[in-house]
Scaffold this motif. Structure first.
Motif, PDB file in Angstrom:
ATOM      1  N   LEU A  17       0.827  -1.209   0.000  1.00 32.94           N
ATOM      2  CA  LEU A  17       0.000   0.000   0.000  1.00 32.94           C
ATOM      3  C   LEU A  17       0.853   1.247   0.000  1.00 32.94           C
ATOM      4  O   LEU A  17       0.547   2.250  -0.675  1.00 32.94           O
ATOM      5  N   LEU A  18       1.954   1.231   0.733  1.00 38.45           N
ATOM      6  CA  LEU A  18       2.872   2.369   0.726  1.00 38.45           C
ATOM      7  C   LEU A  18       3.468   2.574  -0.658  1.00 38.45           C
ATOM      8  O   LEU A  18       3.600   3.701  -1.141  1.00 38.45           O
ATOM      9  N   ARG A  19       3.844   1.465  -1.285  1.00 41.52           N
ATOM     10  CA  ARG A  19       4.389   1.587  -2.628  1.00 41.52           C
ATOM     11  C   ARG A  19       3.348   2.128  -3.615  1.00 41.52           C
ATOM     12  O   ARG A  19       3.664   2.919  -4.518  1.00 41.52           O
ATOM     13  N   PHE A  20       2.078   1.699  -3.422  1.00 35.25           N
ATOM     14  CA  PHE A  20       1.012   2.210  -4.287  1.00 35.25           C
ATOM     15  C   PHE A  20       0.852   3.715  -4.110  1.00 35.25           C
ATOM     16  O   PHE A  20       0.729   4.468  -5.101  1.00 35.25           O
ATOM     17  N   LEU A  21       0.879   4.201  -2.874  1.00 37.32           N
ATOM     18  CA  LEU A  21       0.755   5.632  -2.624  1.00 37.32           C
ATOM     19  C   LEU A  21       1.953   6.389  -3.184  1.00 37.32           C
ATOM     20  O   LEU A  21       1.823   7.492  -3.712  1.00 37.32           O
ATOM     21  N   GLU A  22       3.140   5.736  -3.085  1.00 36.72           N
ATOM     22  CA  GLU A  22       4.338   6.389  -3.602  1.00 36.72           C
ATOM     23  C   GLU A  22       4.266   6.520  -5.119  1.00 36.72           C
ATOM     24  O   GLU A  22       4.593   7.578  -5.685  1.00 36.72           O
ATOM     25  N   ARG A  23       3.800   5.445  -5.804  1.00 42.96           N
ATOM     26  CA  ARG A  23       3.681   5.522  -7.255  1.00 42.96           C
ATOM     27  C   ARG A  23       2.606   6.539  -7.672  1.00 42.96           C
ATOM     28  O   ARG A  23       2.762   7.256  -8.668  1.00 42.96           O
ATOM     29  N   ALA A  24       1.521   6.606  -6.912  1.00 44.68           N
ATOM     30  CA  ALA A  24       0.466   7.579  -7.230  1.00 44.68           C
ATOM     31  C   ALA A  24       0.960   9.012  -7.080  1.00 44.68           C
ATOM     32  O   ALA A  24       0.616   9.906  -7.867  1.00 44.68           O
ATOM     33  N   GLN A  25       1.816   9.227  -6.088  1.00 49.86           N
ATOM     34  CA  GLN A  25       2.351  10.564  -5.877  1.00 49.86           C
ATOM     35  C   GLN A  25       3.329  10.943  -6.983  1.00 49.86           C
ATOM     36  O   GLN A  25       3.418  12.101  -7.386  1.00 49.86           O
ATOM     37  N   GLU A  26       4.055   9.971  -7.507  1.00 46.87           N
ATOM     38  CA  GLU A  26       4.997  10.273  -8.583  1.00 46.87           C
ATOM     39  C   GLU A  26       4.269  10.665  -9.871  1.00 46.87           C
ATOM     40  O   GLU A  26       4.716  11.522 -10.621  1.00 46.87           O
ATOM     41  N   HIS A  27       3.157   9.981 -10.158  1.00 50.22           N
ATOM     42  CA  HIS A  27       2.409  10.277 -11.379  1.00 50.22           C
ATOM     43  C   HIS A  27       1.504  11.503 -11.259  1.00 50.22           C
ATOM     44  O   HIS A  27       0.902  11.936 -12.239  1.00 50.22           O
ATOM     45  N   GLN A  28       1.361  12.132 -10.113  1.00 48.28           N
ATOM     46  CA  GLN A  28       0.505  13.306  -9.927  1.00 48.28           C
ATOM     47  C   GLN A  28       1.205  14.545 -10.498  1.00 48.28           C
ATOM     48  O   GLN A  28       2.402  14.753 -10.268  1.00 48.28           O
ATOM     49  N   PRO A  29       0.512  15.378 -11.308  1.00 43.44           N
ATOM     50  CA  PRO A  29       1.148  16.590 -11.894  1.00 43.44           C
ATOM     51  C   PRO A  29       1.562  17.568 -10.813  1.00 43.44           C
ATOM     52  O   PRO A  29       0.941  17.649  -9.744  1.00 43.44           O
ATOM     53  N   PRO A  30       2.639  18.317 -11.088  1.00 45.55           N
ATOM     54  CA  PRO A  30       3.092  19.281 -10.069  1.00 45.55           C
ATOM     55  C   PRO A  30       2.064  20.391  -9.863  1.00 45.55           C
ATOM     56  O   PRO A  30       1.314  20.735 -10.786  1.00 45.55           O
TER      57      PRO A  30
END
Length: 270
Positions: free
Chosen positions: A244-257
């Motif tokens: 779940l942490l990795r999922f949140l981390e990947r979601a944060q990386e793909h979020q536009p600045p």
């Protein structure tokens, strides 16, 4: 004339009775009779029952044919691997030839006893300590053969020989106890390591299945929560999956600045 004949008959009858009493012998069922006539062996061995001998000429010797149980005194010796031990045994033998048992040897019981003690000491010197403790059947057979070989000529047959007890010095007992304890600890460690290996293989298979089916991990998490909550504890420890942490981390990386903030309005002082 008649009184003289009667007297002679009485005397003859009395002499016959005395002779019969002196000549009559009874051999028991478990015995055999050996007759020596003027010091020489006379005739065959007398069988059980009633038998007659010549008084003052023959001498009847009875030999017991039952199995004799003879304990062998403890013998101290040094084994082939230089360990001092005390070993005692028991010998079961019986007479099969009553004539030879009396003629060939002076005292067959004493002879068998001495032969058993000598053979036991010889067996101790030829054997190792492990054989005396765990391989007694083979030693019993060898000991029986060593005793029976000369006893056959004495009219004696050895039926069985058993080693009763093996006494060890106290220092050797303590050393063997430490060795046994170390061996048990070694086996316990091997068993634990093997269990860990098997458990790791099963866990690897389970992790592979859960990686292919992410929902299985969530189900396992819910089962763990139910198991912990069933204990009625005041504190509930909830494991947080790393996925779940990795999922949140990947979601944060793909979020536009985030967009830059507009500049603040300049206020004109009046």
């Amino acid at each position: 004339m008649v009184p003289e004949l009667a007297t002679a008959a009485v005397v003859a009858g009395s002499a016959g009775i005395v002779y019969l009493a002196a000549a009559a012998r009874v051999v028991k069922q478990f015995e055999r009779g050996v007759v020596f006539r003027l010091g020489r062996l006379a005739g065959a061995v007398r069988e059980p029952g009633f038998t007659m001998i010549i008084p003052f000429v023959d001498r009847l010797n009875k030999v017991n044919m039952q199995i004799v149980t003879m304990p062998v005194p403890a013998q101290e010796g040094i084994t082939r691997d230089n360990v001092t031990v005390r070993v005692d045994a028991v010998v079961y033998f019986r007479v099969v030839d009553a004539a030879n048992a009396l003629v060939k040897v002076e005292d067959y019981k004493f002879a068998v006893s001495q032969m058993a003690q000598t053979s036991l000491r010889s067996i101790i010197g030829k054997s190792e300590l492990d054989d005396l403790l765990s391989n007694r059947e083979k030693l019993n057979e060898g000991l029986e053969l060593m005793i029976d070989s000369p006893a056959v000529g004495w009219g004696v047959q050895v039926d069985r020989v058993e080693i009763k007890d093996v006494s060890l010095p106290d220092a050797m007992k303590r050393s063997m106890a430490r060795q046994a304890e170390a061996d048990r600890e070694r086996r316990a460690r091997i068993i634990n390591a093997d269990a860990e290996l098997q458990a790791s293989k099963k866990l690897a298979e389970a992790a592979k299945e859960m990686a292919e089916q992410p929902a299985a991990l969530q189900l396992r998490l819910l089962q763990t929560v139910v198991a912990v909550a069933a204990e009625k504890n005041s504190t509930l420890v909830l494991p947080f999956p790393v996925e779940l942490l990795r999922f949140l981390e990947r979601a944060q990386e793909h979020q536009p600045p985030p967009a830059p903030a507009p500049p603040p309005d300049h206020q004109i002082e009046t």
